[in-house]
Motif scaffolding. Structure first.
Motif, PDB file in Angstrom:
ATOM      1  N   UNK A 282      38.080  30.459  55.038  1.00  0.00           N
ATOM      2  CA  UNK A 282      37.622  31.824  54.753  1.00  0.00           C
ATOM      3  C   UNK A 282      38.709  32.616  54.040  1.00  0.00           C
ATOM      4  N   UNK A 283      38.283  33.433  53.085  1.00  0.00           N
ATOM      5  CA  UNK A 283      39.268  34.216  52.353  1.00  0.00           C
ATOM      6  C   UNK A 283      39.885  33.402  51.249  1.00  0.00           C
ATOM      7  N   UNK A 286      37.256  32.235  48.768  1.00  0.00           N
ATOM      8  CA  UNK A 286      36.948  33.427  47.985  1.00  0.00           C
ATOM      9  C   UNK A 286      37.961  33.569  46.857  1.00  0.00           C
ATOM     10  N   UNK A 287      39.208  33.284  47.186  1.00  0.00           N
ATOM     11  CA  UNK A 287      40.278  33.387  46.201  1.00  0.00           C
ATOM     12  C   UNK A 287      40.033  32.425  45.045  1.00  0.00           C
TER      13      UNK A 287
END
Lengths: 292, 253
Positions: A282-283, A286-287
């Protein structure tokens, strides 16, 4: 011809004749191997079928799974603790961690398992307190005799987990190092304690780096359990199938039975790992998407 | 009233590298001070010393009348326990050049992390407060976004909201717009202007001379680890006294 610019390109795709030829060759070889193996008497597939779900074998598979699960559980907890101790501000923690890793990573797991099996002949009792001070047989301290019959299963778990903890510590350490220093600074400047910073900021981010090699370690542990015969514990999958084949004088099908079970477990682990990795990305995913 | 920040003869070196060579300055309550100077002049290091991210080698720094990092008892200084140092830091907000948002947490979680983990506020109350703060920096629509899905300017505004969540008495900005694309600088400076107008005491390391002229109450020019010149931004920018200040300003203006 500016008008043609916006039409989709229709080109002949690049051909890969060599790729096709190699694939065909490999496919044919595989089929030939399978057809041959199906008829080869040494494999004795009827014995394979007979022993695959033999209660002794399934029970032994359960022991192997339990050894793996318990040892890894302890190793992960201990490994995380050791890795955090390695970068603690406290020099005692740092030193203890370094010495532990040095010892347990520096000697073969087989030797360690033999050693733990001999523990009760080396030390006869376990005592914490002040020696030689006792009132009417009441020692000032904790005293526990080490049983000659201490469960071989738990000795095996102890041996496997302490060895593995040293490896896990290094994996966790690499994960912690992968987290940018700015993260710790930002958390510290918010007033988070060192421990809260580790627990809520650094470790969750390190997980993404820690999980793939940990999955690898679990698979490796599953197979390392076959060394517990050094303790000597003989109820695990490999020892049990070997014992059966010693009676039947027919080792190959039982090797196949053991392999089938090991493969089944590792396949399960790979599926679990896929989902765990997704969870901790997660995160970060997204990056990656954002940078496309 | 005592000043918010008092620095007396602050020295800091890394090994043989003497970065701060006796910094003395005062920041009044509600004052906005801009620290300017060439890179390597020690501005950022000084800022990091104020919230004890770096230990100083000599001198004194106090914030809101309290010595930073140490407790003075008679003639002796005693190092603070980690818990006491953390409590001091939580009252001093810090905004970093590279934002340093927590990438595994959403914008809202970034803002509530300190409230929940440091101040012990329960999650629902922290979220109410966090939403207000993100609305204040113009990001009410981005609560559930991860930092990687935000622009640099948006990330820095989340970082400001994250610091404000701790209700700091002093805000430190370490080149808050230096890592931003030029068109995103304005939105961050606007948030800082709004913050300054509420009476927050701010120390801003920056190269934004326009911001300094418009918003700052005072300006300090540092070079080589010392304060070369200090005064009103308009005076320093229009009439610098020292050659070093002149040559620096001629390059950045």
């Amino acid at each position: 011809m500016p008008s043609t610019k916006h039409e989709p390109i229709k080109a002949v795709p690049l051909r890969h004749p060599v790729r096709w030829a190699v694939a065909l060759f490999l496919a044919l070889s595989t089929v030939a191997f399978i057809v041959d193996a199906a008829h080869r008497s040494a494999y004795d597939w009827s014995a394979f079928g007979k022993y695959l779900f033999d209660p002794r074998v399934t029970k032994a598979a359960g022991v192997t799974l339990a050894l793996t699960g318990l040892s890894m559980l302890i190793a992960i907890v201990l490994g995380v603790a050791l890795a955090i101790m390695r970068r603690s501000p406290n020099p005692i923690f740092r030193t203890v961690s370094w010495v532990f890793i040095w010892g347990f990573r520096g000697t073969p797991v087989y030797v360690q398992l033999v050693f733990w099996g001999l523990l009760s002949t080396i030390y006869h009792s376990f005592f914490i307190g002040i020696p030689d001070i006792h009132f009417h047989n009441f020692y000032l301290g904790f005293h526990q005799a080490i049983s000659q019959n201490a469960s071989l299963f738990w000795i095996a778990v102890l041996g496997l987990s302490l060895n593995e903890a040293a490896y896990m510590a290094e994996i966790v350490r690499a994960g912690l190092l992968s987290v940018d220093n700015g993260q710790e600074e930002a958390a510290t400047s918010l007033g988070m304690s060192w421990w809260a910073t580790m627990r809520y900021i650094v470790i969750p981010q390190a997980m993404r780096i820690i999980i793939p090699p940990t999955g690898n370690e679990i698979v490796s542990m599953l197979k390392t359990t076959s060394l517990v015969t050094a303790v000597p514990l003989v109820t695990d999958l490999y020892a049990r199938t070997r014992d059966i084949s010693a009676e039947t004088y027919n080792p190959v099908p039982l090797l196949l039975v053991a392999s089938a079970w090991y493969l089944f477990f590792t396949t399960l682990l790979m599926v679990v790992q896929y989902f765990v990795e997704k969870r901790f990305a997660r995160g970060h995913t997204a990056l990656l998407e954002a940078n496309v | 009233m005592t000043p918010m920040v008092i620095a007396e003869e602050v020295h800091k070196s890394y090994g043989s590298n003497h970065v701060l060579r006796g910094i003395s300055l005062e920041v009044a309550r509600g004052e906005v001070m801009c620290l300017v100077g060439p890179s390597g002049s020690g501005k950022s290091t000084f800022l990091r010393c104020i919230n004890h991210l770096e230990k100083i080698n000599s001198g004194r720094i106090s914030v809101d009348g309290t010595l930073i990092g140490y407790r003075e008892h008679g003639e002796k200084l005693y190092e603070l326990k980690p818990r006491e140092a953390a409590a001091q830091r939580s009252g001093i907000g810090m905004v970093f050049q590279k934002f340093n948002l927590f990438p595994h947490l959403t914008a809202l979680q970034n803002v509530t992390a300190g409230m929940i983990r440091v101040q012990g506020i329960n999650q629902s109350d922290a979220e109410v407060e966090g939403k207000k703060l993100l609305a204040r920096v113009g990001l009410a629509e981005k609560l559930e976004h991860y930092p990687a899905h935000l622009s640099g300017g948006q990330q820095q505004r989340v970082a400001i909201a994250r610091s404000l969540a701790m209700k700091p008495k002093l805000m430190l900005f370490d080149e808050p717009t230096s890592a931003l694309d030029p068109e995103l600088v304005g939105e961050v400076l606007d948030v800082m202007k709004e913050l300054a107008s509420t009476g927050m005491t701010m120390i801003v390391v920056t190269h934004e001379m326009g911001f300094a002229r418009e918003v700052a109450d005072s300006m300090v020019f540092m070079d080589g680890g010392v304060v070369v010149e200090a005064g009103k931004p308009t005076e320093i920018l229009s009439n610098p006294q020292h050659d070093r200040t002149k040559s620096f300003l001629s390059k950045v203006l």
